[in-house]
Scaffold this motif. Structure first.
Motif, PDB file in Angstrom:
ATOM      1  N   GLU A  81      22.441   0.090  -6.571  1.00 10.57           N
ATOM      2  CA  GLU A  81      22.795   1.112  -5.581  1.00 10.57           C
ATOM      3  C   GLU A  81      21.607   1.366  -4.651  1.00 10.57           C
ATOM      4  O   GLU A  81      21.759   1.420  -3.431  1.00 10.57           O
ATOM      5  CB  GLU A  81      23.208   2.408  -6.302  1.00 10.57           C
ATOM      6  CG  GLU A  81      23.611   3.533  -5.391  1.00 10.57           C
ATOM      7  CD  GLU A  81      25.019   3.430  -4.847  1.00 10.57           C
ATOM      8  OE1 GLU A  81      25.386   4.287  -4.023  1.00 10.57           O
ATOM      9  OE2 GLU A  81      25.769   2.499  -5.222  1.00 10.57           O
ATOM     10  N   LEU A  84      20.832  -1.646  -2.254  1.00 13.33           N
ATOM     11  CA  LEU A  84      21.767  -1.700  -1.125  1.00 13.33           C
ATOM     12  C   LEU A  84      21.518  -0.563  -0.137  1.00 13.33           C
ATOM     13  O   LEU A  84      21.570  -0.767   1.083  1.00 13.33           O
ATOM     14  CB  LEU A  84      23.206  -1.668  -1.643  1.00 13.33           C
ATOM     15  CG  LEU A  84      23.647  -2.928  -2.387  1.00 13.33           C
ATOM     16  CD1 LEU A  84      24.940  -2.677  -3.158  1.00 13.33           C
ATOM     17  CD2 LEU A  84      23.795  -4.109  -1.444  1.00 13.33           C
ATOM     18  N   LYS A  85      21.233   0.613  -0.652  1.00 17.35           N
ATOM     19  CA  LYS A  85      20.979   1.769   0.220  1.00 17.35           C
ATOM     20  C   LYS A  85      19.679   1.594   0.992  1.00 17.35           C
ATOM     21  O   LYS A  85      19.630   1.830   2.201  1.00 17.35           O
ATOM     22  CB  LYS A  85      20.936   3.049  -0.600  1.00 17.35           C
ATOM     23  CG  LYS A  85      20.771   4.291   0.246  1.00 17.35           C
ATOM     24  CD  LYS A  85      20.804   5.540  -0.592  1.00 17.35           C
ATOM     25  CE  LYS A  85      20.699   6.759   0.313  1.00 17.35           C
ATOM     26  NZ  LYS A  85      20.672   8.000  -0.456  1.00 17.35           N
ATOM     27  N   GLY A  88      19.973  -1.325   3.558  1.00 19.31           N
ATOM     28  CA  GLY A  88      21.079  -1.106   4.482  1.00 19.31           C
ATOM     29  C   GLY A  88      21.798  -2.358   4.936  1.00 19.31           C
ATOM     30  O   GLY A  88      22.366  -2.387   6.028  1.00 19.31           O
ATOM     31  N   ASP A  90      24.493  -5.799   4.018  1.00 18.36           N
ATOM     32  CA  ASP A  90      25.752  -6.054   3.314  1.00 18.36           C
ATOM     33  C   ASP A  90      25.581  -6.780   1.992  1.00 18.36           C
ATOM     34  O   ASP A  90      26.447  -6.703   1.132  1.00 18.36           O
ATOM     35  CB  ASP A  90      26.693  -6.885   4.206  1.00 18.36           C
ATOM     36  CG  ASP A  90      27.215  -6.087   5.388  1.00 18.36           C
ATOM     37  OD1 ASP A  90      27.109  -4.842   5.373  1.00 18.36           O
ATOM     38  OD2 ASP A  90      27.732  -6.719   6.325  1.00 18.36           O
ATOM     39  N   GLN A 124      27.503   2.988  -2.570  1.00 16.73           N
ATOM     40  CA  GLN A 124      27.042   1.698  -2.042  1.00 16.73           C
ATOM     41  C   GLN A 124      27.684   0.541  -2.813  1.00 16.73           C
ATOM     42  O   GLN A 124      28.081  -0.463  -2.226  1.00 16.73           O
ATOM     43  CB  GLN A 124      25.513   1.590  -2.120  1.00 16.73           C
ATOM     44  CG  GLN A 124      24.770   2.609  -1.295  1.00 16.73           C
ATOM     45  CD  GLN A 124      24.966   2.411   0.185  1.00 16.73           C
ATOM     46  OE1 GLN A 124      25.052   1.291   0.678  1.00 16.73           O
ATOM     47  NE2 GLN A 124      25.046   3.511   0.917  1.00 16.73           N
ATOM     48  N   PHE A 128      30.119  -2.323  -1.551  1.00 11.60           N
ATOM     49  CA  PHE A 128      29.726  -3.703  -1.850  1.00 11.60           C
ATOM     50  C   PHE A 128      30.885  -4.443  -2.507  1.00 11.60           C
ATOM     51  O   PHE A 128      31.237  -5.554  -2.113  1.00 11.60           O
ATOM     52  CB  PHE A 128      28.498  -3.693  -2.766  1.00 11.60           C
ATOM     53  CG  PHE A 128      28.110  -5.036  -3.300  1.00 11.60           C
ATOM     54  CD1 PHE A 128      27.292  -5.884  -2.570  1.00 11.60           C
ATOM     55  CD2 PHE A 128      28.548  -5.462  -4.550  1.00 11.60           C
ATOM     56  CE1 PHE A 128      26.927  -7.131  -3.071  1.00 11.60           C
ATOM     57  CE2 PHE A 128      28.190  -6.697  -5.059  1.00 11.60           C
ATOM     58  CZ  PHE A 128      27.378  -7.533  -4.307  1.00 11.60           C
TER      59      PHE A 128
END
Length: 173
Positions: A81, A84-85, A88, A90, A124, A128
């Motif tokens: 999480e 990905l955060k 930023g 994909d 996130q 995803f």
């Protein structure tokens, strides 16, 4: 064992690494490959808690289910999480689809088989999962009737036990 490109390969990790490299899912350089390997290793650790699940007693399954969910939600999913955060993008590595993304999706699906709303606190990872699951080849693979292995049932468990008994009987002689 897999036969590919004129080779007979064994060991899941070697097979998957070869396929990832062959289809450009293994990063653009050595650093990206190292990060992909790190993320794949993490999801393998999580999946390891799930592999023995079908072979447990009913009582032990409930304990293991709680353990799997606890590990996923307190140790593994928060890391992904945050990745990905923080960046930023994909995908997990280099903003390109990689083996790490496929592996994380499979880990998520395996944990969801134990608790369907396990991603409720991970926006996130929810995004995803939706993004990766909508890639045409993956979407097709996840459809009912595809080649994705079903959740192990009693027949699967008995087959594995029978094969292992035969193996150990042969090895003992």
């Amino acid at each position: 064992m897999v036969e590919i490109d004129g080779m007979r390969m064994v060991q899941t990790r070697a097979i998957l690494s070869y396929i990832a490299a062959k289809y450009n899912l293994y990063g653009k350089d050595l650093k990206e490959r190292a990060v992909i390997d790190m993320y794949v290793g993490g999801t393998e650790d999580l999946m390891g808690f799930i592999l023995m699940f079908p072979f447990l007693s009913a009582e032990d399954k409930e304990k293991q289910r709680a353990f799997i969910v606890q590990k996923a939600t307190s140790r593994y999913f928060p890391v992904y999480e945050k990745v990905l955060k923080d960046h930023g993008q994909d995908f997990l590595v280099g903003n390109n689809f990689s083996w790490a993304d496929v592996h994380l999706l499979e880990a998520i699906l395996m944990v969801e088989e134990k608790k369907s709303d396990v991603l409720s606190g991970f926006p996130q990872l929810q995004a995803f999962k939706a993004r990766i699951s909508s890639i045409p080849a993956i979407k097709k693979f996840l459809e009912p009737g595809s080649q994705r292995k079903p959740v192990p049932d009693d027949k699967y468990v008995e087959t594995v036990r029978r094969v292992l008994r035969m193996y150990y009987d042969i090895k003992a002689n």
